[in-house]
Design a protein around this motif. Structure first.
Motif, PDB file in Angstrom:
ATOM      1  N   GLY A   1       0.848  -1.187   0.000  1.00 55.72           N
ATOM      2  CA  GLY A   1       0.000   0.000   0.000  1.00 55.72           C
ATOM      3  C   GLY A   1       0.884   1.237   0.000  1.00 55.72           C
ATOM      4  N   LEU A   2       0.685   2.115  -0.953  1.00 57.57           N
ATOM      5  CA  LEU A   2       1.500   3.324  -1.041  1.00 57.57           C
ATOM      6  C   LEU A   2       0.783   4.489  -0.369  1.00 57.57           C
ATOM      7  CD1 LEU A   2       2.783   3.113  -4.726  1.00 57.57           C
ATOM      8  CD2 LEU A   2       3.949   2.418  -2.636  1.00 57.57           C
ATOM      9  N   TYR A   3       1.538   5.330   0.297  1.00 53.51           N
ATOM     10  CA  TYR A   3       1.011   6.531   0.929  1.00 53.51           C
ATOM     11  C   TYR A   3       2.097   7.591   0.923  1.00 53.51           C
ATOM     12  CZ  TYR A   3       3.590   4.690   4.952  1.00 53.51           C
ATOM     13  OH  TYR A   3       4.568   4.203   5.778  1.00 53.51           O
ATOM     14  N   GLU A   4       1.703   8.836   1.144  1.00 51.05           N
ATOM     15  CA  GLU A   4       2.665   9.936   1.167  1.00 51.05           C
ATOM     16  C   GLU A   4       2.832  10.452   2.586  1.00 51.05           C
ATOM     17  OE1 GLU A   4       2.642  12.858  -2.315  1.00 51.05           O
ATOM     18  OE2 GLU A   4       0.602  12.042  -2.303  1.00 51.05           O
ATOM     19  N   VAL A   5       4.060  10.807   2.899  1.00 50.74           N
ATOM     20  CA  VAL A   5       4.367  11.484   4.146  1.00 50.74           C
ATOM     21  C   VAL A   5       4.909  12.851   3.772  1.00 50.74           C
ATOM     22  CG1 VAL A   5       5.819  11.493   6.215  1.00 50.74           C
ATOM     23  CG2 VAL A   5       4.837   9.346   5.390  1.00 50.74           C
ATOM     24  N   GLU A   6       4.317  13.909   4.323  1.00 48.85           N
ATOM     25  CA  GLU A   6       4.770  15.265   4.042  1.00 48.85           C
ATOM     26  C   GLU A   6       5.505  15.823   5.246  1.00 48.85           C
ATOM     27  OE1 GLU A   6       1.743  16.804   0.619  1.00 48.85           O
ATOM     28  OE2 GLU A   6       1.612  17.752   2.558  1.00 48.85           O
ATOM     29  N   VAL A   7       6.657  16.415   4.962  1.00 51.37           N
ATOM     30  CA  VAL A   7       7.507  16.989   6.000  1.00 51.37           C
ATOM     31  C   VAL A   7       7.734  18.454   5.652  1.00 51.37           C
ATOM     32  CG1 VAL A   7       9.777  16.883   7.097  1.00 51.37           C
ATOM     33  CG2 VAL A   7       8.662  14.772   6.324  1.00 51.37           C
ATOM     34  N   VAL A   8       7.388  19.350   6.561  1.00 49.85           N
ATOM     35  CA  VAL A   8       7.689  20.772   6.384  1.00 49.85           C
ATOM     36  C   VAL A   8       9.134  20.974   6.835  1.00 49.85           C
ATOM     37  CG1 VAL A   8       7.109  23.125   7.065  1.00 49.85           C
ATOM     38  CG2 VAL A   8       5.295  21.421   6.788  1.00 49.85           C
ATOM     39  N   LEU A   9       9.955  21.539   5.961  1.00 47.83           N
ATOM     40  CA  LEU A   9      11.356  21.753   6.292  1.00 47.83           C
ATOM     41  C   LEU A   9      11.488  22.880   7.317  1.00 47.83           C
ATOM     42  CD1 LEU A   9      11.559  20.037   3.714  1.00 47.83           C
ATOM     43  CD2 LEU A   9      13.595  21.333   3.133  1.00 47.83           C
ATOM     44  N   GLY A  10      12.108  22.559   8.434  1.00 49.95           N
ATOM     45  CA  GLY A  10      12.365  23.547   9.477  1.00 49.95           C
ATOM     46  C   GLY A  10      13.665  24.285   9.203  1.00 49.95           C
ATOM     47  N   ALA A  11      14.068  25.136  10.123  1.00 45.61           N
ATOM     48  CA  ALA A  11      15.252  25.979   9.940  1.00 45.61           C
ATOM     49  C   ALA A  11      16.506  25.158   9.675  1.00 45.61           C
ATOM     50  CB  ALA A  11      15.447  26.871  11.167  1.00 45.61           C
ATOM     51  N   GLU A  12      16.700  24.079  10.428  1.00 48.54           N
ATOM     52  CA  GLU A  12      17.896  23.250  10.255  1.00 48.54           C
ATOM     53  C   GLU A  12      17.903  22.580   8.882  1.00 48.54           C
ATOM     54  OE1 GLU A  12      19.571  19.283  12.384  1.00 48.54           O
ATOM     55  OE2 GLU A  12      18.982  20.913  13.730  1.00 48.54           O
ATOM     56  N   SER A  13      16.766  22.042   8.470  1.00 53.78           N
ATOM     57  CA  SER A  13      16.660  21.400   7.158  1.00 53.78           C
ATOM     58  C   SER A  13      16.812  22.402   6.027  1.00 53.78           C
ATOM     59  CB  SER A  13      15.324  20.664   7.025  1.00 53.78           C
ATOM     60  OG  SER A  13      15.249  19.602   7.939  1.00 53.78           O
ATOM     61  N   LEU A  14      16.254  23.602   6.198  1.00 55.48           N
ATOM     62  CA  LEU A  14      16.405  24.640   5.167  1.00 55.48           C
ATOM     63  C   LEU A  14      17.872  25.033   5.002  1.00 55.48           C
ATOM     64  CD1 LEU A  14      13.334  26.902   5.980  1.00 55.48           C
ATOM     65  CD2 LEU A  14      13.666  25.495   3.923  1.00 55.48           C
TER      66      LEU A  14
ATOM     67  N   ASP B   1       8.576   8.250  12.255  1.00 58.03           N
ATOM     68  CA  ASP B   1       9.283   9.358  12.893  1.00 58.03           C
ATOM     69  C   ASP B   1       8.805  10.712  12.370  1.00 58.03           C
ATOM     70  OD1 ASP B   1      10.725   7.435  14.218  1.00 58.03           O
ATOM     71  OD2 ASP B   1      12.578   7.748  13.091  1.00 58.03           O
ATOM     72  N   TYR B   2       8.157  10.703  11.211  1.00 56.33           N
ATOM     73  CA  TYR B   2       7.764  11.954  10.550  1.00 56.33           C
ATOM     74  C   TYR B   2       6.249  12.168  10.533  1.00 56.33           C
ATOM     75  CZ  TYR B   2      12.584  12.050   9.072  1.00 56.33           C
ATOM     76  OH  TYR B   2      13.963  12.077   9.063  1.00 56.33           O
ATOM     77  N   LEU B   3       5.492  11.180  11.013  1.00 54.74           N
ATOM     78  CA  LEU B   3       4.039  11.320  11.049  1.00 54.74           C
ATOM     79  C   LEU B   3       3.627  12.049  12.322  1.00 54.74           C
ATOM     80  CD1 LEU B   3       3.024   7.743   9.891  1.00 54.74           C
ATOM     81  CD2 LEU B   3       2.856   9.859   8.557  1.00 54.74           C
ATOM     82  N   PRO B   4       2.527  12.805  12.264  1.00 56.32           N
ATOM     83  CA  PRO B   4       2.049  13.465  13.495  1.00 56.32           C
ATOM     84  C   PRO B   4       1.614  12.402  14.499  1.00 56.32           C
ATOM     85  CG  PRO B   4       0.485  13.763  11.697  1.00 56.32           C
ATOM     86  CD  PRO B   4       1.688  13.073  11.123  1.00 56.32           C
TER      87      PRO B   4
END
Length: 86
Positions: free
Chosen positions: A40-53, A77-80
């Motif tokens: 089963g495929l699904y998407e995980v969305e991560v908003v880039l924070g200051a460190e990632s930017l 680790d990235y899901l709410p």
């Protein structure tokens, strides 16, 4: 040229087909959308924070590739957090 809708105010910055997309939201935030799963495929969305930017500014798409791989390997680790049950 194919036109795709990425949602209201979202612009595609870069992508690796069936892997990840880097999007800019209307307010300027960068969001990494990663395809996860096997059967089963699904998407995980991560908003880039200051460190990632900062890492993206310094390392470019190499950083995005590594972050996408980590999201795919450890999506939880990235899901709410799940809402507390009553």
């Amino acid at each position: 040229m194919e036109r795709r809708d990425f949602g209201p105010g979202r612009t595609l910055i870069a992508e690796s087909t069936w892997d990840w997309m880097l999007l800019r939201e209307a307010g300027g935030a960068l969001v990494l959308s990663v395809v996860c799963g096997t059967v089963g495929l699904y998407e995980v969305e991560v908003v880039l924070g200051a460190e990632s930017l900062a890492a993206y500014a310094s390392e470019g798409l190499g950083f995005i590739e590594r972050l996408a791989a980590d999201v795919r390997e450890h999506p939880g680790d990235y899901l709410p957090p799940a809402p507390a049950s009553s």
